[in-house]
Design a protein around this motif. Sequence first.
Motif: not given
Lengths: 327, 253
Positions: A286-287, A289, A298, A301-307, A311-312, A315-316, B226, B229-233, B235-236, B239
Amino acid sequence: MSNVLVVTEGRDGTLRGVTNELLTAARGVASELGGEVDALTIGGAMPEGADGLGGWGAARVRVLADEAFAAYSGERWAAAVAEVVREGGYAVVLFGATSEGRDLAPRVAALLDVPLAGDVTGITVEEGTPLFTRPVYSGKAIATVRPTASPALATLRPNAFQASESEAAGTVETLSVTPSDAPTATLREFKAAAGDLDVAEASIVVSGGRGMKDPEAWSVLESLRDAIGSDLAALGASRAVVDAGWRPHGEQVGQTGKTVAPRLYFAIGISGAVQHLAGMRSAGTIVAINKDPDAPIFQVADYGIVGDLFEVVPRLTEEIRALRADS
Amino acid sequence: METPLNIIVCIKRTPDTETRIRIAEGDAEIDPAGVKFIVSPYDEFAVENALRAKEAAGEGTVRVLTLGDASSKETLRAALAMGADAGTLLEGRVSQDGLATAKALAAEVEGDDAELVLLGVKAADDDQQQVGPMLATLLGRPCVTAVSSFTVENGVAVCQREVEGGTEVVEVPLPAVLTITKGPFDPRYASLKGIMAAKKKPIEEKPAVDLEHRLEVVRLSPPPERPEGRIVGEGADAAPELARLLREEARVL
Ligand SMILES: Cc1cc2nc3c(=O)[nH]c(=O)nc-3n(C[C@H](O)[C@H](O)[C@H](O)COP(=O)(O)OP(=O)(O)OC[C@H]3O[C@@H](n4cnc5c(N)ncnc54)[C@H](O)[C@@H]3O)c2cc1C
Ligand SMILES: Nc1ncnc2c1ncn2[C@@H]1O[C@H](COP(=O)(O)O)[C@@H](O)[C@H]1O
């Protein structure tokens, strides 16, 4: 008898991916029981590719092709499947937990007077009887159930079982069953949804929520879906945006929408309410954003981007397009 | 417009979807302590659709039916407050064996001349997605599942269905059984007047027919954790790293 019957699923004359998942699961059960796997197709004609089901482990492909079965009728199909099951003396019968399988399997169970385990995500065999695991309470618990009558019937959640190829003889035989004349529903009209792939069948789902701000903004998610490949990915939605009329009902994921188990799920501008999680918590990866670092999404989620998703996501999309161009 | 329309709606008492679920000792049931119970959400959609169909017909009754213990009377009252006319409680055990439930409901529906029986497409607790088509099969009536809305004309129900790949319009002759999914109509809230009126509406209580439960719960367990999880970062700029992780670590792209 210790054979397993898979009721295959076709649409427009071709088999759906869930069929291979069913056959793979069936193989595991049959080998524990010391039996073989049969695949049953029903329709006006043999679906394309059915003669290749040996490659997924079907020892016999049993084809019920008759004009009377050309259009789906729950009443008529169930009577036919029940007859095939009775005559074949199967120990286990598996269906897909799809719109069709969920419509068909309970009727077959009632005709055979046996219980049905619905929306199963795991099967084991203990002492010669199958045990089914199934999410309950919107995924907040997992029940392991044992049918105490035979045959054991189950519908399997699409994408919950990984399909893998195998070799079997795969002989093809034709069946004939007299169609029942019970009163039945008639299809008057079919409106195809945009996109070929349904959110419940896709192996990757790109879902958007209220954070998208505007229905026009979905072009951002469409680009992401297309970069992944529209043969793999489908769009999903939260209830908030379905209720707002931004997206069609058919895309809603969650408690009052569809339950999905794709290998990858993107939650974009979705807060992660329990009712949304109910529909997607069994996804592989699970991702999330989201611009709010405290959004509950979050937590699963396994991966998250705060933003800011505007914009995200573009780019992704570029990155994924580049990755796929490389390979 | 002239012919009365009689409808039975089968409703189930289930935990509120927001409720935290704790598994009781013995690992076979949930601990009901502190759990808020509601009318299962799809069943509320079914009640709403029944009320609309009756209103459109101009005449008729909506009867709500449930299998459960005495606490399910509360569930019936909630539907009566929405506008249903009468309720029936079949007292008996509820299990994951939907066929047992369907048999109990069938015994009650059999002798009734209702043109339509509505159910939810699935119950919010055991999620078996089966009681409706099982009930229809036991009764020998046609069934349409996953109906998002319908109209009744000249002894036929015209139903909108949501399926993979699109929407269907199907026609089914009455009497018929429909399972209802979320559609264009949100369940109405019970008004104060509705709640007061519900107190005077009849609720019949009777034991359910003898039920055999043949789908045993071996155990109930919490869902698999599960992995953290982790916050990759932020903003853009995060990505490219996310795309890399999805491809190389999770191997899903
Ligand atoms: C009985 C019942 C059944 C329900 N069934 C369902 C169901 O099936 N499916 C379902 O989804 N819901 C369901 N719900 C509704 C659920 O409770 C939530 O209301 C809903 O899921 C919220 O949708 P959302 O996440 O899109 O919206 P919100 O909760 O409003 O979240 C929007 C998110 O977008 C983020 N955001 C905003 N702008 C940006 C930006 N520029 N960039 C990045 N992030 C941004 C915000 O931080 C927020 O987290 C149900 C509710 C009930 C009571
Ligand atoms: N105990 C019950 N009493 C009345 N109706 C029920 C009961 N259990 C299930 N139903 C009906 O059957 C539908 C489908 O339930 P299920 O097959 O268990 O997912 C529910 O939405 C209800 O309409």
